[in-house]
Design an enzyme around this catalytic site. Structure first.
Site, PDB file in Angstrom:
ATOM      1  N   TYR A 101       0.807  -1.229   0.000  1.00 39.71           N
ATOM      2  CA  TYR A 101       0.000   0.000   0.000  1.00 39.71           C
ATOM      3  C   TYR A 101       0.837   1.273   0.000  1.00 39.71           C
ATOM      4  CZ  TYR A 101      -4.008  -2.973   0.708  1.00 39.71           C
ATOM      5  OH  TYR A 101      -4.978  -3.919   0.540  1.00 39.71           O
ATOM      6  N   LYS A 109       3.293 -14.829   4.430  1.00 36.49           N
ATOM      7  CA  LYS A 109       3.637 -15.661   3.267  1.00 36.49           C
ATOM      8  C   LYS A 109       5.159 -15.776   3.243  1.00 36.49           C
ATOM      9  CE  LYS A 109       2.408 -17.777  -0.601  1.00 36.49           C
ATOM     10  NZ  LYS A 109       1.540 -18.973  -0.656  1.00 36.49           N
ATOM     11  N   ASP A 134      -2.561 -18.409   2.481  1.00 33.91           N
ATOM     12  CA  ASP A 134      -3.494 -19.235   1.682  1.00 33.91           C
ATOM     13  C   ASP A 134      -4.148 -20.305   2.550  1.00 33.91           C
ATOM     14  OD1 ASP A 134      -0.785 -19.827   1.694  1.00 33.91           O
ATOM     15  OD2 ASP A 134      -0.821 -20.976  -0.162  1.00 33.91           O
ATOM     16  N   ASP A 153      -6.379  -6.774   4.731  1.00 34.76           N
ATOM     17  CA  ASP A 153      -7.476  -6.297   3.887  1.00 34.76           C
ATOM     18  C   ASP A 153      -8.317  -7.484   3.414  1.00 34.76           C
ATOM     19  OD1 ASP A 153      -9.010  -4.619   2.390  1.00 34.76           O
ATOM     20  OD2 ASP A 153      -7.434  -3.989   1.004  1.00 34.76           O
ATOM     21  N   ASP A 163     -12.381  -9.003   4.820  1.00 38.01           N
ATOM     22  CA  ASP A 163     -13.596  -9.216   4.025  1.00 38.01           C
ATOM     23  C   ASP A 163     -14.059 -10.658   4.157  1.00 38.01           C
ATOM     24  OD1 ASP A 163     -13.343  -6.558   3.082  1.00 38.01           O
ATOM     25  OD2 ASP A 163     -14.262  -7.121   1.175  1.00 38.01           O
TER      26      ASP A 163
END
Ligand code: NAI
Length: 333
Positions: A124, A171, A204, A228, A232
């Site tokens: 970002y 990750k 993942d 982020d 959701d």
């Protein structure tokens, strides 16, 4: 309680849900004074600034901002105003609690997790570079300073709220240096909180486990992009984006907003669910130590959700935003 706060009305469903939330705060006796500003593309077209200077000055005075969603152009145009605000005021801790309500029907039950998302760096930072005609590089930034403070905040929160576990999401198997740094800082800080169980998961695998066995998650901490996405996903587990609030905290400033965006597909139809922004306002009241008013509002929302006869369409009902607002106001004690 006498206090002035700044309000950004946003666009899309922003003005509708903001109006509802301010009326509920008023009815609940929050006793706040508001400095209200329009921000976003329409404001830019009218007055040549996405956020008027007076709006910045207001936030710098009040230091508390209740912000409704703002549309960001996709693939072109101006930088996200949300990212701009988080960066400008160093609102580094994005805290997003996802909790099931027994009244909202979803296949998942008893979810009670709090997501700590680093809010100022990662992809970002918006550094993209054209290397040649067919190649773009985007820069991911992870620093010790930003990682340490969000990870420490997650552990401090867990300790203060009697939470049992903190999970680091990353990750680092692929991004060995950047996410590797985040993970190693997590492991170091974890040693200072021996009473709290810790683990780490690859992003993942986390997505799969959030759907298969979401109850294993308690407090989660992660870099910006994963936060982020996972937020959701978490909102989907508890009944949708209309139910996920957030705070964006820094050392000097605090901003409270729904996790969802401006929902242009339903803007102006008066069917948007204002709960996420309302619960964000409750987080704001708690931040201001007005716990009584926050819990009065939370109780009224719970009663309306449990009753189930006045719900917005995203929760399976037929009520308008304003009818839902009135039902909440009627339940305030
Ligand atoms: P969105 O969150 O606005 O909408 C996704 C879906 O959820 C839509 O179907 C929408 O109708 C529904 N939804 C969202 N909030 C709802 C609510 N309160 N009640 C009922 N249904 C609701 O995401 P989308 O469509 O990807 O983004 C729209 C715009 O919002 C984009 O310009 C995006 O950049 C911006 N955005 C702004 C944010 C902010 O200001 N903090 C955060 C996320 C997106």
């Amino acid at each position: 309680m006498e206090r002035t706060i700044t309000v950004f009305r946003g666009d899309g469903i922003g003005p509708e849900i903001t109006a509802c939330v301010l009326e509920i705060l008023e009815a609940a006796g929050a006793g706040l004074t508001y400095e209200i500003y329009d921000v976003g593309e329409a404001e830019w077209q009218k007055h040549g600034a996405l956020i008027p200077e007076a709006a910045y000055q207001s936030f710098e005075r009040t230091r508390i901002l209740l912000k409704s969603p703002i549309t960001t152009p996709i693939g072109k145009g101006f930088r996200s105003l949300n990212v701009t605000l988080r960066k400008k005021y160093d609102l580094y801790a994005n805290i997003r609690p996802a909790k099931s309500s027994t009244a909202v029907k979803t296949p998942f039950h008893d979810i009670d997790m709090v997501i700590f998302r680093e809010n100022t760096e990662d992809l970002y930072v918006g550094i993209e570079k054209q290397v040649d005609e067919n190649t773009i590089h985007a820069t991911k930034v992870i620093t010790r300073k930003a990682s340490e403070r969000i990870i420490r905040d997650a552990f401090d929160y867990a300790r203060a709220h009697g939470r049992k576990k903190v999970s680091c999401i990353h990750k680092a198997n692929i991004l060995k240096m950047s996410d590797g740094l985040f993970l190693s800082i997590f492991q170091d800080i974890a040693r200072e909180y021996p009473e709290i169980e810790t683990n780490d998961k690859i992003i993942d695998n986390t997505c799969m486990q959030m759907v298969m066995n979401p109850n294993q998650f308690d407090v989660l901490v992660m870099p910006n992009l994963y936060g982020d996405l996972i937020s959701d996903l978490a909102s989907g587990l508890i009944g949708g984006l209309g139910l996920l609030p957030s705070s964006n905290l820094g050392k000097d400033y605090a901003m409270f907003e729904a996790v969802h965006g401006s929902a242009p597909d339903i803007a102006g139809q008066h069917i948007a669910n204002p709960t996420a922004l309302l619960w964000s306002a409750c987080m704001m009241l708690e931040y201001m130590k007005d716990f009584a008013c926050a819990s009065r509002i939370r109780r009224a929302v719970d009663l309306v959700l449990e009753d189930g006869s006045v719900l917005t369409p995203d929760l399976g009902g037929h009520a308008s935003t304003e009818a839902y607002r009135d039902a909440i106001i009627a339940k305030l004690d």
